[in-house]
Structures are given as C-alpha cells and as structure tokens.
Design a protein around this motif. Sequence first.
Motif, PDB file in Angstrom:
ATOM      1  N   THR A   1       1.281  86.213  20.365  1.00  0.00           N
ATOM      2  CA  THR A   1       0.771  87.799  20.831  1.00  0.00           C
ATOM      3  C   THR A   1       2.181  87.344  22.653  1.00  0.00           C
ATOM      4  OG1 THR A   1      -0.881  88.150  22.007  1.00  0.00           O
ATOM      5  CG2 THR A   1      -0.343  89.667  19.481  1.00  0.00           C
ATOM      6  N   VAL A   2       2.859  88.163  22.425  1.00  0.00           N
ATOM      7  CA  VAL A   2       4.116  87.826  23.595  1.00  0.00           C
ATOM      8  C   VAL A   2       3.375  88.998  24.087  1.00  0.00           C
ATOM      9  CG1 VAL A   2       5.950  88.823  24.346  1.00  0.00           C
ATOM     10  CG2 VAL A   2       6.143  87.239  21.963  1.00  0.00           C
ATOM     11  N   THR A   3       2.570  88.550  25.241  1.00  0.00           N
ATOM     12  CA  THR A   3       1.996  89.184  26.763  1.00  0.00           C
ATOM     13  C   THR A   3       2.624  89.705  27.520  1.00  0.00           C
ATOM     14  OG1 THR A   3       1.457  86.977  27.687  1.00  0.00           O
ATOM     15  CG2 THR A   3      -0.613  88.723  25.973  1.00  0.00           C
ATOM     16  N   ASP A   4       3.991  89.257  27.934  1.00  0.00           N
ATOM     17  CA  ASP A   4       4.948  89.269  29.033  1.00  0.00           C
ATOM     18  C   ASP A   4       6.420  88.258  29.003  1.00  0.00           C
ATOM     19  OD1 ASP A   4       5.929  90.588  31.695  1.00  0.00           O
ATOM     20  OD2 ASP A   4       5.765  88.865  32.110  1.00  0.00           O
ATOM     21  N   VAL A   5       6.848  89.259  29.147  1.00  0.00           N
ATOM     22  CA  VAL A   5       9.091  89.292  29.215  1.00  0.00           C
ATOM     23  C   VAL A   5       9.559  89.390  30.873  1.00  0.00           C
ATOM     24  CG1 VAL A   5      10.817  89.093  28.241  1.00  0.00           C
ATOM     25  CG2 VAL A   5       9.093  89.159  26.407  1.00  0.00           C
ATOM     26  N   GLN A   6       9.988  88.517  30.629  1.00  0.00           N
ATOM     27  CA  GLN A   6      10.358  89.002  32.406  1.00  0.00           C
ATOM     28  C   GLN A   6      12.661  88.237  32.411  1.00  0.00           C
ATOM     29  OE1 GLN A   6       8.957  91.242  35.245  1.00  0.00           O
ATOM     30  NE2 GLN A   6       7.211  90.947  33.599  1.00  0.00           N
ATOM     31  N   GLN A   7      13.454  88.889  32.952  1.00  0.00           N
ATOM     32  CA  GLN A   7      14.884  88.275  33.021  1.00  0.00           C
ATOM     33  C   GLN A   7      14.185  87.447  34.321  1.00  0.00           C
ATOM     34  OE1 GLN A   7      17.569  91.681  32.738  1.00  0.00           O
ATOM     35  NE2 GLN A   7      19.000  89.602  32.289  1.00  0.00           N
ATOM     36  N   LEU A   8      15.682  86.240  34.280  1.00  0.00           N
ATOM     37  CA  LEU A   8      15.567  85.168  34.422  1.00  0.00           C
ATOM     38  C   LEU A   8      17.089  85.735  35.729  1.00  0.00           C
ATOM     39  CD1 LEU A   8      14.988  82.102  33.071  1.00  0.00           C
ATOM     40  CD2 LEU A   8      13.354  83.325  34.609  1.00  0.00           C
ATOM     41  N   ALA A   9      16.817  85.147  36.733  1.00  0.00           N
ATOM     42  CA  ALA A   9      18.318  86.016  37.416  1.00  0.00           C
ATOM     43  C   ALA A   9      19.341  84.671  36.783  1.00  0.00           C
ATOM     44  CB  ALA A   9      18.463  85.843  39.419  1.00  0.00           C
ATOM     45  N   GLY A  10      20.647  85.216  36.928  1.00  0.00           N
ATOM     46  CA  GLY A  10      21.656  84.444  37.051  1.00  0.00           C
ATOM     47  C   GLY A  10      22.472  84.884  35.550  1.00  0.00           C
ATOM     48  N   GLY A  11      22.511  83.308  34.852  1.00  0.00           N
ATOM     49  CA  GLY A  11      23.230  83.407  33.319  1.00  0.00           C
ATOM     50  C   GLY A  11      24.156  84.266  32.421  1.00  0.00           C
ATOM     51  N   TRP A  12      24.978  83.788  33.288  1.00  0.00           N
ATOM     52  CA  TRP A  12      26.519  84.446  33.009  1.00  0.00           C
ATOM     53  C   TRP A  12      27.025  84.756  32.124  1.00  0.00           C
ATOM     54  CZ3 TRP A  12      28.583  87.410  37.532  1.00  0.00           C
ATOM     55  CH2 TRP A  12      27.560  86.908  38.746  1.00  0.00           C
TER      56      TRP A  12
ATOM     57  N   ARG B   1      24.719  84.417  29.050  1.00  0.00           N
ATOM     58  CA  ARG B   1      23.809  85.028  28.224  1.00  0.00           C
ATOM     59  C   ARG B   1      22.879  84.980  29.335  1.00  0.00           C
ATOM     60  NH1 ARG B   1      23.511  82.465  22.554  1.00  0.00           N
ATOM     61  NH2 ARG B   1      25.465  81.959  22.601  1.00  0.00           N
ATOM     62  N   HIS B   2      21.737  86.175  29.364  1.00  0.00           N
ATOM     63  CA  HIS B   2      20.882  86.998  29.409  1.00  0.00           C
ATOM     64  C   HIS B   2      19.732  85.652  29.338  1.00  0.00           C
ATOM     65  CE1 HIS B   2      22.741  90.632  30.432  1.00  0.00           C
ATOM     66  NE2 HIS B   2      22.446  91.104  29.161  1.00  0.00           N
ATOM     67  N   SER B   3      18.600  85.431  30.240  1.00  0.00           N
ATOM     68  CA  SER B   3      17.186  85.065  29.701  1.00  0.00           C
ATOM     69  C   SER B   3      16.771  85.555  30.667  1.00  0.00           C
ATOM     70  CB  SER B   3      18.201  83.282  30.650  1.00  0.00           C
ATOM     71  OG  SER B   3      19.001  82.610  30.830  1.00  0.00           O
ATOM     72  N   TYR B   4      15.422  85.061  29.754  1.00  0.00           N
ATOM     73  CA  TYR B   4      13.775  86.006  30.150  1.00  0.00           C
ATOM     74  C   TYR B   4      12.989  84.875  29.815  1.00  0.00           C
ATOM     75  CZ  TYR B   4      16.504  89.899  28.592  1.00  0.00           C
ATOM     76  OH  TYR B   4      17.190  90.866  28.924  1.00  0.00           O
ATOM     77  N   VAL B   5      11.866  84.725  30.444  1.00  0.00           N
ATOM     78  CA  VAL B   5      10.687  83.905  30.080  1.00  0.00           C
ATOM     79  C   VAL B   5       9.679  84.759  29.429  1.00  0.00           C
ATOM     80  CG1 VAL B   5       8.484  82.432  31.323  1.00  0.00           C
ATOM     81  CG2 VAL B   5      10.497  82.740  32.271  1.00  0.00           C
ATOM     82  N   ALA B   6       9.394  84.066  27.762  1.00  0.00           N
ATOM     83  CA  ALA B   6       8.010  84.843  27.590  1.00  0.00           C
ATOM     84  C   ALA B   6       7.009  84.069  27.284  1.00  0.00           C
ATOM     85  CB  ALA B   6       8.611  85.059  26.410  1.00  0.00           C
ATOM     86  N   SER B   7       6.060  84.647  27.956  1.00  0.00           N
ATOM     87  CA  SER B   7       4.496  84.403  27.573  1.00  0.00           C
ATOM     88  C   SER B   7       3.772  84.944  26.691  1.00  0.00           C
ATOM     89  CB  SER B   7       3.712  84.700  29.507  1.00  0.00           C
ATOM     90  OG  SER B   7       4.529  84.754  29.932  1.00  0.00           O
ATOM     91  N   VAL B   8       3.331  84.030  26.478  1.00  0.00           N
ATOM     92  CA  VAL B   8       2.647  83.789  24.983  1.00  0.00           C
ATOM     93  C   VAL B   8       1.382  83.519  25.335  1.00  0.00           C
ATOM     94  CG1 VAL B   8       2.590  83.593  22.415  1.00  0.00           C
ATOM     95  CG2 VAL B   8       4.676  83.432  24.405  1.00  0.00           C
ATOM     96  N   HIS B   9       0.159  84.767  24.098  1.00  0.00           N
ATOM     97  CA  HIS B   9      -1.004  84.582  24.513  1.00  0.00           C
ATOM     98  C   HIS B   9      -1.015  83.910  22.836  1.00  0.00           C
ATOM     99  CE1 HIS B   9      -5.229  84.131  25.154  1.00  0.00           C
ATOM    100  NE2 HIS B   9      -5.947  85.131  23.851  1.00  0.00           N
ATOM    101  N   THR B  10      -1.897  82.152  23.193  1.00  0.00           N
ATOM    102  CA  THR B  10      -2.593  80.942  21.741  1.00  0.00           C
ATOM    103  C   THR B  10      -3.699  81.124  21.672  1.00  0.00           C
ATOM    104  OG1 THR B  10      -1.643  79.377  23.020  1.00  0.00           O
ATOM    105  CG2 THR B  10       0.163  80.534  21.890  1.00  0.00           C
ATOM    106  N   ALA B  11      -4.358  81.063  21.015  1.00  0.00           N
ATOM    107  CA  ALA B  11      -5.652  79.868  20.650  1.00  0.00           C
ATOM    108  C   ALA B  11      -5.978  78.738  21.642  1.00  0.00           C
ATOM    109  CB  ALA B  11      -6.091  79.976  19.196  1.00  0.00           C
ATOM    110  N   ALA B  12      -4.962  78.283  21.986  1.00  0.00           N
ATOM    111  CA  ALA B  12      -4.737  76.950  22.981  1.00  0.00           C
ATOM    112  C   ALA B  12      -4.701  77.083  23.792  1.00  0.00           C
ATOM    113  CB  ALA B  12      -3.386  75.625  22.215  1.00  0.00           C
ATOM    114  N   GLY B  13      -4.185  78.394  24.522  1.00  0.00           N
ATOM    115  CA  GLY B  13      -3.949  78.699  25.545  1.00  0.00           C
ATOM    116  C   GLY B  13      -2.834  78.863  25.746  1.00  0.00           C
ATOM    117  N   PRO B  14      -2.703  79.755  26.623  1.00  0.00           N
ATOM    118  CA  PRO B  14      -1.109  80.149  27.224  1.00  0.00           C
ATOM    119  C   PRO B  14       0.617  78.760  27.461  1.00  0.00           C
ATOM    120  CG  PRO B  14      -2.070  79.636  28.879  1.00  0.00           C
ATOM    121  CD  PRO B  14      -3.105  79.480  28.316  1.00  0.00           C
ATOM    122  N   ARG B  15       1.395  79.751  27.085  1.00  0.00           N
ATOM    123  CA  ARG B  15       2.733  79.165  26.727  1.00  0.00           C
ATOM    124  C   ARG B  15       3.652  80.158  27.001  1.00  0.00           C
ATOM    125  NH1 ARG B  15       3.735  77.038  20.135  1.00  0.00           N
ATOM    126  NH2 ARG B  15       5.020  75.973  21.329  1.00  0.00           N
ATOM    127  N   ARG B  16       4.574  79.039  26.851  1.00  0.00           N
ATOM    128  CA  ARG B  16       6.320  79.956  27.977  1.00  0.00           C
ATOM    129  C   ARG B  16       6.994  79.534  27.312  1.00  0.00           C
ATOM    130  NH1 ARG B  16       5.300  80.048  34.251  1.00  0.00           N
ATOM    131  NH2 ARG B  16       7.736  80.160  34.238  1.00  0.00           N
TER     132      ARG B  16
END
Length: 71
Positions: free
Chosen positions: A26-37, A39-54
């Motif tokens: 599951t995606v637990t958080d999405v945050q917009q990054l600064a810049g990106g003229w 395209r809009h850029s985001y970091v998505a944090s994901v909860h997995t069985a193996a641990g967190p991924r981004r």
Amino acid sequence: MTATRDRETAVSDALHEAGVLDGSETVTDVQQLAGGWSRHSYVASVHTAAGPRRFVIRVQPPATLLDTDLE
C-alpha cells in the motif's frame, strides 16, 4: 476524500496496474517535490512485506503552456 488521499489512491492504482506492487502493498504517503518545470514530481512511500520502499513519480501537468517532446 481529500486531494492528498486522491493522489495516494491514483499513485497506488497506477503502481498496481504496472505490476510494480502486489495486492498487499500500500501507498502510505505522497509528497510533491520542489521544481520540475516540465513535469510535477512526487515521492511515494509504500509499505511492503520486505519493508518500506520509495518511488519517484513524474506526472505531466493537466494544462501546459509549453509544448515538449516528453511523452
């Protein structure tokens, strides 16, 4: 639903459809990054069985003033 929750749902749906995430991850958080003229850029944090991924997600804005060759 809030805009943040809508964004998390959209990112989760896209990652599942692309086969990057399985049904239990599951995606637990999405945050917009600064810049990106071009395209809009985001970091998505994901909860997995193996641990967190981004993931970095780049999205074309809904209305652009400049034509680009980005697809």
